[in-house]
Design an enzyme around this catalytic site. Sequence first.
Site, PDB file in Angstrom:
ATOM      1  N   CYS A 264      -8.782  -1.274  -0.994  1.00 26.74           N
ATOM      2  CA  CYS A 264      -7.866  -0.866   0.084  1.00 26.74           C
ATOM      3  C   CYS A 264      -7.818   0.638   0.351  1.00 26.74           C
ATOM      4  O   CYS A 264      -8.094   1.073   1.468  1.00 26.74           O
ATOM      5  CB  CYS A 264      -6.469  -1.372  -0.226  1.00 26.74           C
TER       6      CYS A 264
HETATM    7  C1  UGA Z   1      -2.959  -0.921  -2.866  1.00 24.86           C
HETATM    8  C2  UGA Z   1      -1.472  -0.628  -2.560  1.00 24.86           C
HETATM    9  O1  UGA Z   1      -0.822  -0.176  -3.748  1.00 24.86           O
HETATM   10  C3  UGA Z   1      -0.763  -1.875  -2.011  1.00 24.86           C
HETATM   11  O2  UGA Z   1       0.570  -1.538  -1.629  1.00 24.86           O
HETATM   12  C4  UGA Z   1      -1.534  -2.381  -0.775  1.00 24.86           C
HETATM   13  O3  UGA Z   1      -0.947  -3.549  -0.249  1.00 24.86           O
HETATM   14  C5  UGA Z   1      -2.968  -2.695  -1.182  1.00 24.86           C
HETATM   15  O4  UGA Z   1      -3.582  -1.483  -1.684  1.00 24.86           O
HETATM   16  C6  UGA Z   1      -3.675  -3.189   0.057  1.00 24.86           C
HETATM   17  O5  UGA Z   1      -3.775  -2.444   1.036  1.00 24.86           O
HETATM   18  O6  UGA Z   1      -4.014  -4.374   0.102  1.00 24.86           O
HETATM   19  P1  UGA Z   1      -4.276  -2.030  -4.916  1.00 24.86           P
HETATM   20  O7  UGA Z   1      -5.532  -1.590  -4.210  1.00 24.86           O
HETATM   21  O8  UGA Z   1      -4.190  -3.405  -5.449  1.00 24.86           O
HETATM   22  O9  UGA Z   1      -3.008  -1.856  -3.937  1.00 24.86           O
HETATM   23  O10 UGA Z   1      -4.140  -1.057  -6.157  1.00 24.86           O
HETATM   24  P2  UGA Z   1      -3.134   0.061  -6.682  1.00 24.86           P
HETATM   25  O11 UGA Z   1      -2.387  -0.492  -7.832  1.00 24.86           O
HETATM   26  O12 UGA Z   1      -2.379   0.681  -5.601  1.00 24.86           O
HETATM   27  O13 UGA Z   1      -4.195   1.126  -7.256  1.00 24.86           O
HETATM   28  C7  UGA Z   1      -5.207   1.703  -6.421  1.00 24.86           C
HETATM   29  C8  UGA Z   1      -6.015   2.735  -7.202  1.00 24.86           C
HETATM   30  O14 UGA Z   1      -5.244   3.910  -7.427  1.00 24.86           O
HETATM   31  C9  UGA Z   1      -6.474   2.267  -8.599  1.00 24.86           C
HETATM   32  O15 UGA Z   1      -7.795   2.703  -8.800  1.00 24.86           O
HETATM   33  C10 UGA Z   1      -5.522   2.975  -9.548  1.00 24.86           C
HETATM   34  O16 UGA Z   1      -6.057   3.172 -10.828  1.00 24.86           O
HETATM   35  C11 UGA Z   1      -5.328   4.285  -8.803  1.00 24.86           C
HETATM   36  N1  UGA Z   1      -4.077   5.001  -9.155  1.00 24.86           N
HETATM   37  C12 UGA Z   1      -2.868   4.424  -8.926  1.00 24.86           C
HETATM   38  C13 UGA Z   1      -4.143   6.274  -9.703  1.00 24.86           C
HETATM   39  O17 UGA Z   1      -5.251   6.840  -9.895  1.00 24.86           O
HETATM   40  N2  UGA Z   1      -2.985   6.937  -9.993  1.00 24.86           N
HETATM   41  C14 UGA Z   1      -1.769   6.387  -9.767  1.00 24.86           C
HETATM   42  O18 UGA Z   1      -0.745   7.064 -10.051  1.00 24.86           O
HETATM   43  C15 UGA Z   1      -1.704   5.109  -9.225  1.00 24.86           C
END
Ligand code: UGA
Length: 424
Positions: A264
Amino acid sequence: MRITVVGGGYVGLVSAACFADTGHFVTIVDTDPVKVDMINSKKPPIYEKGLLDILKRTVGKNLSASTEYESVTDSDISLICVGTPPGEDGSANLEYIRAAASSIGTIIGKTTGRYHVVAVKSTVPPGTTENIVKPYVLKSSKKTDDDIGFVMNPEFLREGLAVYDFMNPDRIVIGSKSRKAADIAEKLYSGIKGEILHTETTAAEMIKYTSNAFLATKISFSNEIGNICKILGIDVYDVMKGVGMDHRISPFFLNAGAGFGGSCFPKDVSALVSLAKSKGINPVLLNSVLDVNENQPLKMVEILEKRTGPLKNKKIAVLGLAFKDNTDDIRDSRSIPVICALLKKGAQVSAYDPMATNTMRKVYPDVEYCSSSSDALCDADGCLIMTEWPEFSELNDEFNLMKSKVIIEGRRILSINEREGICW
Ligand code: UGA
């Protein structure tokens, strides 16, 4: 209510299952017969916590799947949940949206005297619902917008926590030009507690992109601050803890690391950049968010090389291949550019992930895939931690198996003294 959900991917399947669990009658339409059979046999085609239990409760009662669109005939609402993958220039590819709209319209055209709502849940560029979905549905149904209402109802589910997020939303956004259509969409959520926000259709589409772009910006911002902190010898986690205590900022998505991956954030920020450029705007900040994210994983390799010397013929253990923990999804995982750089430099990579080795094998068949962290670490000259799997936080004696204990973390998870963080 009777609902047809087009697309049995993680948004479609989770939405369909959760709506069924709140009492609606739901049919999932998907072109993949294998997926359809799995759903009808109560087997989730993807891993999502809680999904199996819901399928067990609802399939055969008020949830089913089909490769045909016939269920649209007696549905009150059809939800479009198909993929919008990135095209070569980063813009969203809307071919599945068009196909779904036409197919829904064709069935609506065969029914009489029933008002139908078509709601888009896929992430689509502003204007798509009104300028693409609506004309395709109206053309193939030969009806007017007196008979069919159009709504944009974005999803904010996190992979791995999608069922929880669906049942406990921060907000439910319903964008429509038609109050009648919006009211019907609102009724879908009668079994779910969450504040409802009614907007224009295009604003709902933009809210989804903007939310993901903002979260991605928080991460790249934290990574940039982390890179500065590293040079200054300051712990970025202490810094961000203090920063996140300001209620205007919030403590979430401030964890510095190797950058964001997944299906995403990279795709949606690129689509927003591409959209802005197509309108003559240079989105400087969003470009920088992507730039920081491209460079961040390569810092892992830079730091490693500084510690080990040239990587040619060195054995490097890569722990964590999935883009985040609790998933086997490797899409845009930060471990992909890291493995690429290691292989280019002539390193021998031994990799381990609790769930994602099989998916990564398709990308890098020549890497040695191990069945445990210990196997990957055995005789290694260096180790990179790429995913925040909880089991990695318990690693300790296993590092003694390494030839030399050079341990670089791209996710803050270890508690041993020997670790060096990407930006801490
Ligand atoms: C993300 C959004 O959080 C959701 O709200 C949204 O609905 C979704 O995309 C989508 O558009 O369908 P997701 O891709 O499942 O969800 O994953 P996240 O948990 O948000 O993490 C995304 C990335 O950011 C991961 O690689 C994670 O490790 C990284 N991340 C997250 C960080 O590097 N630092 C953080 O503080 C948080």
